[in-house]
Structures are given as C-alpha cells and as structure tokens.
Design a protein around this motif. Structure first.
Motif, short mmCIF file in Angstrom:
data_model
loop_
_atom_site.label_atom_id
_atom_site.label_comp_id
_atom_site.label_asym_id
_atom_site.label_seq_id
_atom_site.Cartn_x
_atom_site.Cartn_y
_atom_site.Cartn_z
N LEU A 1 -20.83 -29.91 3.21
CA LEU A 1 -20.29 -30.25 4.52
C LEU A 1 -19.22 -29.27 4.97
CD1 LEU A 1 -19.82 -34.07 3.85
CD2 LEU A 1 -21.78 -32.97 4.95
N ILE B 1 -17.06 -38.85 9.39
CA ILE B 1 -18.32 -38.19 9.04
C ILE B 1 -19.45 -38.80 9.86
CG2 ILE B 1 -17.51 -37.69 6.72
CD1 ILE B 1 -19.34 -39.89 5.68
N ASP C 1 -24.61 -38.23 7.04
CA ASP C 1 -23.88 -37.74 5.87
C ASP C 1 -23.30 -38.90 5.07
OD1 ASP C 1 -24.34 -35.03 6.54
OD2 ASP C 1 -22.73 -35.12 8.00
N CYS D 1 -12.69 -43.67 4.97
CA CYS D 1 -13.81 -43.02 5.65
C CYS D 1 -14.19 -43.77 6.91
CB CYS D 1 -15.00 -42.97 4.69
SG CYS D 1 -16.51 -42.30 5.40
N VAL E 1 -17.27 -32.71 8.65
CA VAL E 1 -16.29 -33.78 8.50
C VAL E 1 -15.03 -33.37 9.24
CG1 VAL E 1 -17.21 -34.44 6.25
CG2 VAL E 1 -15.22 -32.94 6.36
#
Length: 977
Positions: A652, A685, A689, A714, A725
């Motif tokens: 990422l 994200i 992902d 997250c 990200v």
C-alpha cells in the motif's frame, strides 16, 4: 486534557458547522462577522489568525488583562469578517497552566528552572566554544512558519550576517519549499501571482493536491459561496481521496499517489493537440514552448491512464474544461509538494496557466499555496532556503547589495551555495560536523520524516540542542536548554499570507511568567555574541520590532517583495495590504504580472533555475542562453516512478496530511476544544484493502513500513483509490496516555525532491496488519519516552560544553588543498613531458601546450602562498594525482597501442581532458570552502585558478572536436603494418 465549557458568546459552533452558513454571491463576497468569546471584552486589539496560511484579519478581545475571545475583521480583504474553527477556538490555549514560563537548563539529567542570564550565557558560551574549535559551521538553526517578519529578520541577520553561515532552515521546508521553488523556476522569483479576489470572478478552479476544505476553511467558504451563487465556476479537484473538496467537484481526478507529473503532462498534451493555447500571448511572454511540446508529446491519454489510473474520458474532459475556460485559477498544496517529483509537477501547473495566457487577470492566477501563516515571511527574509529580499546567491551584485545594507564585508555574506536544507543538516549531524542545533517554534521530533533517525541524532551525547517554544513538546523534552517564548497576542509584529497580504498583529496582553518574544531572544543573542558591522557598531542596532520593520523595508526596496510603502501606521486600523507596496503601487498590488512582464531578467531574477530531474542548478551562462528577459519559463520534465513503490511485502502507498481541526503537531490546537473533535489519529483505507487485510472499521491495527510501525484505529472507506492509506501527521506523544506508537513520521521515507529539497511525505510503502489475538495493547509501543530517557542521561548542559577533546579533531581541508596543489604540480610535468613527445607530430599542439604550461604555472604561483600559510596535510602518502597521471599518461618506454600518430594525439588530449576535469572538481570544492573561511585572498586565488583551468579545458575541447572526425572516419594504414 481539560474540558472546555462552550463560549458564552459565539456566532456559531464552528466545530460542528465548520464553514458556516452560505452567503451566495457573484463578483463581491458579502461580509459576515464571526465571533467567539468567553465574556464580552473591554477592548479589541487588531491582529490576524495564525492557524493556517489564509491570514484572516481578526480582533483579539481583552478583559482584565486576558484574552477572552476573537472576532473577524469585517474590513479585511482576506476574510470579510469570517473565521474558521481554528481561528475561533485556537486562542483558548493561550492561558493554559502548562505554558512554558521560565528558561530551563538540563541539570542532573532533568530540565530545571534557570534565569535568562544563565540560559543565554550558556548558549553563548557553547556558541563561542564551537566557533573556536569547529568553526561557525558547526552551529545550525531550524525555525518555523509561525513567527513574525521582524523575528525572522532578526534570525536571518544572526545566521547570515552574524555567524556568516548557510546552516539555517525552517519547517517551511516541509510544507512550502516547493511552492517557492516552482515560482522561481517559472517566474524568476518567489511571489504568488494571484489574489484571493480571483475566486470572485473565475470560471474555473483547478485544485491539485489541495484539500482546501480542510486546510483553509475560510477560503473554502468563499469557494462554496461562489458555487451556490449565480454563474458558479467549474471545479476540478485532483486528489486520490474523496475529500470534502472533491465531493463538490465538477470533475474529480483520483490518480495514483506519486503520478501527478504524468497527469499534468497529459493535460498539456491535449492542450497542444487541440490547439487550446494562446499562441499570440505565449509568443510575447513565454520561453521554452518547443521543449515542453516535445516532452508532453509522449503523454497521450492512454499512456497517462496506464501510469495514473485516471480514465481517458476524465482526462479529456478535464483538458477540455481547462482549454476552453475564459478564466482559470489554479491552486496546489501538499498533495503536490510532498509527493514524488514535486517541483516538476508544480511547474506544470504554472505551465497550464501560462499556455492559456491566463495569469495576471481578474479570475486568473496561480496559488502555489503555503501551509503555515507566516511561511511567506520566512522565505522573504531568508531564514530557510532563500536569501533576503529574494536575492540570487549566484548574482554577485545581489550579494554585494546585501553586504552594503548590512555593512559587512562582501566575503562574509554566505553565498557560496544555497542555504543548507534540513535533510542535509541532519546528514551533517550524523557526520559529526554540526554540534549545536537551535530550534525555534517547531517540533521536529514529530514533524520530520523517519523519526527513529531523528531521535537518534538529536539525543547524541555531544549534540547541544536549544529549543524555544510556548509549551513543552516532544522536542523540548530532549533539549539541553529550553527558552519560553511569547506567542501571538503577546507581542507585536507583521506577517504575510498566501496572496501577499501583510497584516499587523498588535500586542494584546502580557506574556506569562518570564516569556520573551522570539525577536527579543534573537536580538539578545546577537548582542551577547558581540556581532559587529565593519565599522565596529552593533550588527543589530534595533531593539523594537518597528525598528526591524523599517530596516527590512530598506532591504526589500526594489525587489519583488517591496515593502517600502508600508508602515505600522498604514497597517493599523483597516485591512491588510498586498505587497509590493511602494511609490509605484502605494495601495498595494492585487495581482502580479498584469503587464506580462515576469521577474526573469538575468540581473533581477532570484534564481537561474534547475534541471527538474536531477536538481542540478543552471549556470548564469545557461540562463543567458535561454534568454527569458522578462518572459515566463515553461519547464518540462518526464515522469519517473518513485524509488519506493508498493510490493508484495508492503503493498500500500502511504499518504499523510492535515485534519481540519488540528494544526501541525497540535502544540496549540491540542489544548483547545478542537482536540475533542479529533482526539486521536486514524488510518483510512479502501474497502478492498480492508478486506484483503482482514480488518474492519473501528478496529485497532498495525501500520508498518520498512522504518517502523504504528498502532491506531482503522477507518474503512472514503478512499476512492485502492492501494492507498491516509493518516494525519498531527499526532505525537506529548499528551498520550496509552503508550501506542502513533506518529505518522515513524513510517515516512527520508527522501526529498531534487530541486526544492522538500521531503516526500506522501510516498513510501506500508502494509496493514491485524493485531494478533490475545496480544496486550499497546502492541506497538512508542519510542519517544526512551528518547527522553536517553536525553536525561546526557551530561549536564553546562558541563557538556567542555567534554569534547578538540585536540583529537583534524580538519580535512588541508588534505584536499594539498592534493589539489599536487595535481597542478603534476600538470606542469605533464605539459613538460607531452610537449617533447608531441612536438614532432603537431606544431599546433606544441604551441597550445606551451600556453597551457604558462597558465598552469600562474595557477601554481597564485595558490602556493595559501598552501604554505594554511598548511598541507600529506597523510595519505601517495597522492591521487600521481595515480591518475600514471593511468592517463603511460611512460614513454611503454609501446603505444595507438594505431596512428593522429590517434595517439587524440588519446593524449582525451587523457588531458580527464585530468583537467579532476582538477576542476578539486577547485570546485575549494571555492566554497575559501568563501566559508571568509578568506578573500584565498577565494580570489581559487577563482583565478578556476578561470585559468576553464581556458585550458576550452582549448582541449576545441582540439578534440577539430581532430576527431578526420582521425576517426578516414581509413589509414595502421602503425603496426
């Protein structure tokens, strides 16, 4: 964190209602006064907001000697009375009990209270010790984008005129260095072309890597009001994320991070293809058209889609809007500046407006945006990568002018190179040649990339760290001396925003405890150091900010940032005023380049430019060959992938950036109600992902790169492009209670743009990991506490100054000087040997080598007394000059393998060219060294040698060019037959 009661008086809850109610308009933005107070003030004091780069005019409300609120200034051209959430809430940190109020010195492993005399005497003692043993170039300064103009000017004089060193940078390197660099490349000098009023008239806004909704909330309110008024502009937003700005876009382009250059080249490709260029205007006001056309020819829509992921149809729609609009306002910020090929990309934005001829006109301009409120002043006065007044260090006349204004000898103006950027300062610390680091108003232990390395460097036992700030931070925690600074509202000074509007901020209240303004601290240091001009007078003779402002006006005269028409009186009572403000423009200047004349004249420009791919500076001769002569410069560059791309281990791309509620490392905003709105960092994200990593929304995860790891919550979604990200960069450890590693720069790469030297925060590869079942939190622990513990184990600050055994240190200049001198001695022998060997072959070579021999002898004679005076270190034994001579010029006894006499002559000339190049690089190193020693005679001797060598190189090059075609093309009978 203490709870804050809601303000007693407020025009709106700006935390809930970030941008305020709409006031739709066309042509002139209506007034709306925002206000937030804990009590009705007894008096109002004029100022402006210092919590983003917008520079909104405001008044500070004072009651019983304390700040109790703020209100927007209805008369101010920037904001027409409006304020954003940071402006309406930031003042509430001013009277916090955890303010730094007294100087601190590290004693017995702890920072303990000290007097100002004790603290300043220690700093001066350490400075003089380093001056004596390690030269002034062992001392470095690192400042902010939040001081006042007068404070920057005092610091600039301390570093450049007092210590005569280039080791001075600011955290503006992290946010606006590319803005300045791109304007120098395209327009010849720093200085924003546009005006905020262009939003009022434009038909199209092109925002590249700029989430205005979060970074400049009041300016975004202006855009929102235009969008809801009659004849709204079209809005094009380039951002990999679906930001609040992107949600309002006519077209939202979401390229892969790091591919801006390819995207912008693709837009220009279509502009050329479809004839969307004002060729008449360009022919009169621009150079570099054909080179740009040839470069962007390769970036057809299909190629751009492969590189960026942006669909062909979207690229074509964007190019059509830009190519046909009658007015165009382009903006850029960190999505460009902190990404791959930053300066090259920013220059393409400039190109697009130039190709359309849409600059210097109402509704048309460019904002290479700033990230901080006073970054523009930092650049103007030369506290980071510039020289005061946007002067060109490669122009002797500019440097002589500085010397005259400062009344110092010209050799003492540090102009042998561009000022040292922060990443090189760190390299010098690592090499052990910088031993004192003075940090003012910034927090590098959170804000610099690759924090594990930063902590290691700043906690070295012999690194003397001085910090001046308003609160304890991660950086003050490891310092040897901490100086308590007065902040906004507690001092008087001026600052300049993005569109060149100069505001005055008057002192409203006294600072707490023993806090002093940054201005007073720097002036006091200069006095204690005994800095003098060449007449023996105090180098810094002024004692009040207004005196500094008047001195700055003289230095700015005739330069792009001319302040000579401004004064404290003129700036008080009404609106801010845009520079240049002088006799020709007594009311300020709304837009630059209205006449199509740019700052690119060779004797006026701030820079001769750079190769955008390599970063190598262009010479004056190369610039003269380009001959811009007041025309803008179209700069072209090819796209190249970044060095750290995602792979199977780290799949990422990492992007860091701002949150609407916080400012920088939260030193101020984290102590206000804004903290409750954004209490901790979160990593965002894409859904795809998240599924791949097996994580869900709201779960704590590990984010890992090659440099470190973090643990944070997250958030899934709001990303338009998988494979990326995003996390905010504001959070460090000064207020953390759970021990988690959470500073974004634990992960970031310490690579930087080759031109602007701005770190590439929006780059590098990471992966998301689930925290293993049953593992105790925090799973990834912070390292700041260990760094503070390491700092506490250092010797006392007062005694550490005497711990270094300077007798064991050895300067390396003498070794280089000796080697250089020996190369010239060997060159004389080469000429003496070559002449008899070639005399019977070529009379022209014989005559030329005799002249070259005389030039070499003149070089030797000029350098010899300096070699004797400065000393020659011969510790290596065998000189490199001997090794190189033997390799290039075999002894006469060896049988030549050359097929002919002519070929042998050509080979010999080639060897001579290589040997001369070796001497050239040796002298290139000695030239700035001689200047950094402030040794005028030595500098002149090196300059003489360089000019002599250039004449030799020109002769050899001409001989090779003359002989090569005939010698190499026409067949002959080889000597061996």
């Amino acid at each position: 964190m203490a709870e804050f009661a809601p303000p007693a008086i407020q025009s709106r809850d700006s935390i809930e209602d970030i941008w305020g109610p709409r006031t739709p308009y066309e042509d002139e933005w209506p007034t709306r006064v925002d206000k937030s107070c804990d009590a009705e003030p007894d008096s109002w004091v004029q100022s402006a907001c210092v919590l983003c780069s917008n520079g909104c005019g405001l008044d500070i409300g004072v009651k019983d000697g304390k700040v109790v609120g703020v209100r927007g200034r209805a008369t101010d051209r920037v904001n027409k009375g409006r304020l954003g959430p940071k402006g309406l809430n930031g003042w509430r940190a001013m009277h916090r009990e955890d303010r730094l109020k007294h100087p601190l010195i590290r004693k017995n492993g702890r920072l303990e209270r000290a007097s100002w005399d004790e603290a300043m005497n220690l700093i001066v003692s350490k400075s003089k010790e380093l001056q004596k043993h390690l030269t002034n170039h062992s001392i470095a300064f690192y400042t902010t984008g939040q001081l006042f103009l007068e404070e920057y000017y005092a610091l600039s004089m301390v570093g450049k005129a007092g210590l005569h060193t280039l080791h001075m940078d600011g955290n503006t390197r992290l946010c606006t260095a590319t803005a300045a660099a791109s304007m120098r490349e395209s327009f010849g000098s720093d200085g924003q072309p546009g005006s905020y009023t262009d939003i009022d008239y434009t038909e199209c806004i092109f925002m590249v890597g700029h989430n205005m909704a979060a970074t400049q909330t009041v300016l975004w309110s202006r855009v929102l009001d235009r969008l809801e008024g009659p004849n709204p502009p079209q809005l094009i937003v380039v951002d990999p994320r679906l930001s609040e700005s992107a949600r309002k876009a006519t077209v939202h382009l979401a390229p892969r991070s790091g591919t801006n250059l390819a995207l912008l080249n693709g837009i220009q490709h279509l502009m050329f293809k479809n004839g969307w260029i004002d060729y008449d205007w360009v022919s009169k006001h621009v150079v570099g058209l054909e080179a740009l056309r040839a470069t962007v020819e390769e970036y057809d829509p299909q190629t751009v889609e492969k590189i960026t992921g942006v669909a062909v149809e979207q690229l074509e729609q964007t190019a059509c809007i830009i190519g046909t609009t009658r007015s165009l306002l382009s903006t850029a910020l960190q999505g460009v500046y902190q990404s791959h090929q930053a300066t090259a990309s920013a220059c393409q934005i400039n190109n697009i407006n130039l190709l359309r001829g849409l600059i210097g006109k109402p509704g048309s301009g460019i904002f290479q945006m700033n990230g901080q409120p006073t970054a523009q002043n930092n650049r103007e006065v030369g506290c980071d990568g510039e020289f005061p007044g946007f002067r060109n260090h490669q122009n002797p006349n500019h440097m002589a002018d500085l010397a005259r204004l400062w009344n110092i000898d010209p050799i003492q103006v540090p102009h042998w190179n561009e000022p040292t950027h922060i990443m090189n300062l760190l390299n010098y610390m690592e090499a052990g040649t910088i031993k004192m680091f003075w940090i003012s108003g910034t927090n590098p232990l959170v804000s610099l990339p690759n924090l594990p390395r930063i902590r290691k460097l700043l906690t070295q036992p012999d690194m003397f760290v001085v910090c001046q700030d308003i609160y304890m931070t991660e950086t003050t925690a490891i310092a040897d001396v901490v100086l308590p600074a007065a902040q906004w509202g507690e001092k008087t000074g001026c600052f300049t925003n993005v569109d060149r509007t100069v505001h005055i901020s008057h002192k409203a209240v006294d600072p707490p405890g023993e806090c002093r303004s940054d201005f007073d601290i720097f002036v006091d240091y200069a006095k204690r150091m005994g800095f003098r001009d060449k007449d023996g007078n105090d180098l810094i003779s002024w004692r009040q900010p207004e005196e500094a402002f008047e001195a700055w006006k003289k230095l700015s005269a005739g330069r792009p940032c001319d302040y000579t028409g401004l004064s404290y009186d003129r700036l008080t009572g009404g609106s801010g005023i845009q520079w240049p403000c002088n006799e020709q423009n007594p009311h300020g200047t709304e837009r630059l380049f209205t006449d199509g004349v740019f700052f690119t004249d060779v004797e006026y420009c701030e820079s001769f430019g750079h190769d955008l791919e390599t970063g190598a500076p262009l010479t004056k001769e190369e610039y003269e060959h380009l001959n811009p002569a007041g025309r803008a410069i179209l700069k072209a560059c090819h796209y190249n992938p970044s060095l750290e791309e995602p792979d199977s281990e780290f799949p990422l791309k990492l992007m860091t950036g701002r949150n609407v509620y916080q400012f920088h490392t939260r030193t101020k905003t984290g102590r206000t109600p804004l903290q409750k709105a954004c209490p901790e960092p979160e990593v965002r994200i894409a859904e795809e992902d998240a599924a791949e990593a097996g994580v869900s929304d709201g779960e704590y995860v590990v984010v890992r790169s090659k440099r470190g790891a973090l643990e944070m919550k997250c958030r899934v979604g709001r990303m338009t492009r998988p494979g990326h990200v995003f996390m905010p960069f504001h959070f460090g450890y000064w207020d953390t209670t759970d021990g988690r590693a959470r500073a974004a720069n634990e992960l970031t790469v310490d690579r930087w743009d080759p031109v602007s030297k701005q770190p590439q925060f929006k780059g590098g590869a990471v992966r998301i990991e689930k925290i293993p079942e049953g593992k105790q939190s925090p799973f990834i622990r912070e390292k700041q506490t260990a760094a503070a513990t390491k700092a506490s184990q250092k010797n006392d600050a007062a005694s550490s100054a005497t711990q270094t055994d300077y007798g064991k240190l050895e300067r390396q200049m003498e070794l280089w000087l000796g080697e250089t001198y020996e190369t010239i001695v060997q060159l004389l022998q080469i000429y003496e040997d070559l002449i008899p060997r070639l005399v019977h072959h070529d009379q022209e070579v014989e005559g030329g080598l005799q002249v070259l021999h005389k030039l070499a002898e003149d070089m030797r004679v000029r350098l010899e007394p300096h070699v004797r005076r400065l000393g020659e270190n011969k510790q290596r034994g065998t000189h490199r000059a001997h090794v190189l001579r033997e390799a290039l010029f075999p002894s006469p006894q060896e049988e030549s393998a050359s097929p002919s006499i002519a070929y042998e002559v050509l080979e010999t000339l080639q060897g001579l060219a290589v040997y001369l190049a070796h001497i050239q690089s040796s002298l290139t190193a000695l030239q700035p060294v001689s200047m950094a020693m402030w040794d005028e005679e030595f500098s002149e001797a090196v300059g003489f040698a360089q000019k002599s060598l250039q004449r030799m190189v020109a002769w050899v090059k001409q001989q090779i060019q003359t002989r090569s075609s005939q010698t190499l093309l026409v067949p002959i009978v080889p000597k061996s037959l």
